[in-house]
Design a protein around this motif. Sequence first.
Motif, short mmCIF file in Angstrom:
data_model
loop_
_atom_site.label_atom_id
_atom_site.label_comp_id
_atom_site.label_asym_id
_atom_site.label_seq_id
_atom_site.Cartn_x
_atom_site.Cartn_y
_atom_site.Cartn_z
N PRO A 5 0.82 -1.21 0.00
CA PRO A 5 0.00 0.00 0.00
C PRO A 5 0.86 1.26 0.00
O PRO A 5 2.02 1.23 0.43
CB PRO A 5 -0.80 -0.13 1.31
CG PRO A 5 0.08 -0.93 2.20
CD PRO A 5 0.82 -1.88 1.32
N PRO A 6 0.32 2.38 -0.48
CA PRO A 6 1.06 3.65 -0.39
C PRO A 6 1.42 3.97 1.06
O PRO A 6 0.62 3.76 1.98
CB PRO A 6 0.08 4.68 -0.95
CG PRO A 6 -0.82 3.88 -1.85
CD PRO A 6 -0.96 2.54 -1.19
N LYS A 7 2.63 4.47 1.26
CA LYS A 7 3.11 4.76 2.62
C LYS A 7 2.61 6.12 3.10
O LYS A 7 2.43 7.05 2.31
CB LYS A 7 4.63 4.73 2.65
CG LYS A 7 5.23 3.42 2.16
CD LYS A 7 6.74 3.52 2.10
CE LYS A 7 7.36 2.28 1.48
NZ LYS A 7 6.96 2.08 0.05
N ILE A 8 2.46 6.25 4.41
CA ILE A 8 2.04 7.51 5.00
C ILE A 8 3.04 8.61 4.67
O ILE A 8 2.68 9.76 4.40
CB ILE A 8 1.90 7.36 6.52
CG1 ILE A 8 0.76 6.40 6.86
CG2 ILE A 8 1.69 8.70 7.20
CD1 ILE A 8 0.68 6.05 8.33
N GLN A 9 4.33 8.27 4.67
CA GLN A 9 5.36 9.29 4.57
C GLN A 9 5.51 9.87 3.17
O GLN A 9 6.04 10.98 3.01
CB GLN A 9 6.70 8.72 5.01
CG GLN A 9 7.32 7.71 4.03
CD GLN A 9 8.54 7.05 4.61
OE1 GLN A 9 8.52 6.56 5.73
NE2 GLN A 9 9.62 7.04 3.86
N THR A 10 5.07 9.15 2.14
CA THR A 10 5.40 9.55 0.77
C THR A 10 4.84 10.91 0.42
O THR A 10 5.54 11.78 -0.10
CB THR A 10 4.89 8.48 -0.22
OG1 THR A 10 5.32 7.19 0.20
CG2 THR A 10 5.42 8.75 -1.61
N ALA A 11 3.55 11.12 0.70
CA ALA A 11 2.94 12.41 0.39
C ALA A 11 3.54 13.53 1.24
O ALA A 11 3.66 14.67 0.78
CB ALA A 11 1.43 12.35 0.61
N LEU A 12 3.94 13.20 2.48
CA LEU A 12 4.54 14.22 3.35
C LEU A 12 5.87 14.69 2.79
O LEU A 12 6.18 15.89 2.77
CB LEU A 12 4.73 13.65 4.76
CG LEU A 12 3.51 13.05 5.45
CD1 LEU A 12 3.86 12.61 6.87
CD2 LEU A 12 2.35 14.04 5.46
N VAL A 13 6.69 13.75 2.34
CA VAL A 13 7.99 14.11 1.77
C VAL A 13 7.80 14.89 0.47
O VAL A 13 8.51 15.88 0.20
CB VAL A 13 8.84 12.84 1.54
CG1 VAL A 13 10.15 13.18 0.85
CG2 VAL A 13 9.10 12.13 2.85
#
Length: 704
Positions: free
Chosen positions: A216-224
């Motif tokens: 699944p897409p990681k929580i951190q990806t959009a934040l970075v």
Amino acid sequence: MPSQVFPEIARVDARDKVLGQALYGADINLPGMLYAMLVPATIAKGRVGELDVRRATETAGVVQVLSIGDFPTLRPEISFLGQPIALVVAETIEAAIEGAEAVTAVYEASPFVALMSSPGAHRVPAEGFSTGDVESAFQNAATIVEGTFETPTQHHNPMELFGTVAEWSGGRLTVYEGCQNVDAVKGALAKALNLSPDAVAVKSEHVGGGFGQKSPPKIQTALVAQAARLTRRPVKLVAPRGQVFHIANYRPRSIHNMRLAANAAGRLDAISYDVVQENIPDGGFRSTGYHEDIARLYAIENFRATAADVHIDRQMPRHTRGTHPFPAGFALESLIDEMAHKLGKDPVQFRLDHQAKKDIIAGQPLSPHFLNDCLTEGAKRFGWSKRVPEPGSMRLDDGTLVGFGVACGIFGASMSASEATLRVRANGTTRMISSGHEMGQGMLTAIANVITQGLDINPDRLEIQLGDTTRGPQIATVGERGTASCIPVALKAVHALRAKFEELAGSNPPAGNLHEQLARLKRPYIEVTATELAPGQDPSALKAFRSGGRAGAGPDYPGFTSMSYIAQFVEIHIDPMTRRIRMPRAVSIADIGRVVSPRTAKGQMYGGVVWGFSTALREETEVDPRFAGYLNDDLADYVIAVNADIGNIDVGLIDQPDPRINSVGVKGMGELVMLGTAPAIANAIYHATGKRIRKLPIRIEDVL
């Protein structure tokens, strides 16, 4: 017709990995890059009242502190311990860590449920399954065995941590990160950042292990990505393992109540099965999935399954290698062994006598399979005939207790619509642009074997590009569908290119290999694009694949169901004084259809036995009920199998194609390889000690 037997070739990515030249997400270094660190919530449930970032912004090297309000995906409501509440961006990783530690928050805490046994936890029923007449079968049964089996919370621990690098250029976002589903990451980023999908690229050339954690897409990806947009510089984040434990998916704890009935003739007649697992409300890991594979393993006509979730306040559990069949198979295969012993039957022969030919869930035939061949070959290699049936009857000269155990595993053979482009150049190079993710499982080598066996090219100048959304749509490499999807389309591309060349060259082609022939024909290159559908799919599946939608199918296809199978044999030694448990040898034989890359397939099987041993005797995530957090969130305290634990492992592959599933006859094996190992070990421990152990992991105190 399915293709010929494939020879063993060396791993095509081995040299780059040994030399450190294979690039993973966190290996990307860009000019002017900043470094980030997450700030995790320190409560399990509630709300962020105040967030103080002043000390963090004053930390030397910190460029910016981004928190609630700076990200569309950061919110004040807290659902689990470790949920990110801020991101510190700095010139160095050291400054980012120091700044993250300086951020403080005031919370409005709420009551939470940490465990299935915590106050306030309650059962939420899910859809079940029933076929045949289970009640009558149990009423008329001559023999019944039953038990309650428990498998613990466990975490995947691939070597590669969660690493993300994000860069913006001309309004376009490029993300580098190890994942199993780059198209899903691309779609999630476009939605979270309000971008057109065409403005997002995700690259995942190599993945340092996934096992379901990186699906699944990681929580951190959009934040970075948002941090890179706001700072106008590339940003890198590598989450520490302790944080990964709290933000990544994991295998949920589950409890399995199972009854097994046999009739007067000693035939298995019915299964009654109830399972409950920990989950979050609307969690993505269905409790209804536990029965779906094991119901197809043996010829048992009457089957009833019920399922439920117990809602907890931790992060979402999801698929872990072996997914549902691992814990469900631990229950079933343990009871199969117990029933065989109670009936006075050999456990191997008992399984052979119950070969399944029908899928009782879909109500259709099973595709031809070779589980019985796995059992027969495994028993021969293992020396099963030397087993003395009576528990506790086999010992070494020093008194060490010896146990032999067997168990089987099954997993659905899935596929996906897919596409590949193959270009051969006159300059001696070949390039295949395909779909999927190389996680160490050997997909690159399998594709290379198809190409080099079908075309006369320079094998050392073959380039295969996977896991890059700029090259084309990418399948989710999950659920054993990776190789089964990319190999048939690769073979189709090989055949198309060969046909196109024959048309070009005519009846009198020039001498040399394909590169030399093209040069003599004064053609700089020849290229083809091929597409493939799973059985029963129409062109809409290919359209969904190209647009990032769901394009998978199976294991139940129109008119048949296809599964992968494995048989595990283990020998267990138990020290008579310390009761230390050792596994000096194991034999693992699998039916995965046609074997396209023998070397990497065997490598997967070795790893599967190791992980199976680890889940059976070592691994358990310890949850602190006071905080709903994980106590052993590092590799020092999360105990896994090590070299000293593992004895000799003998693996084998039946290598018989499934003629119905695809043109190559190949089925998946990634999930399959660990299945059956845990119950085989438990069955061997029973054979050695006479004790039935129904809770994992098995500890020394269980055999005292």
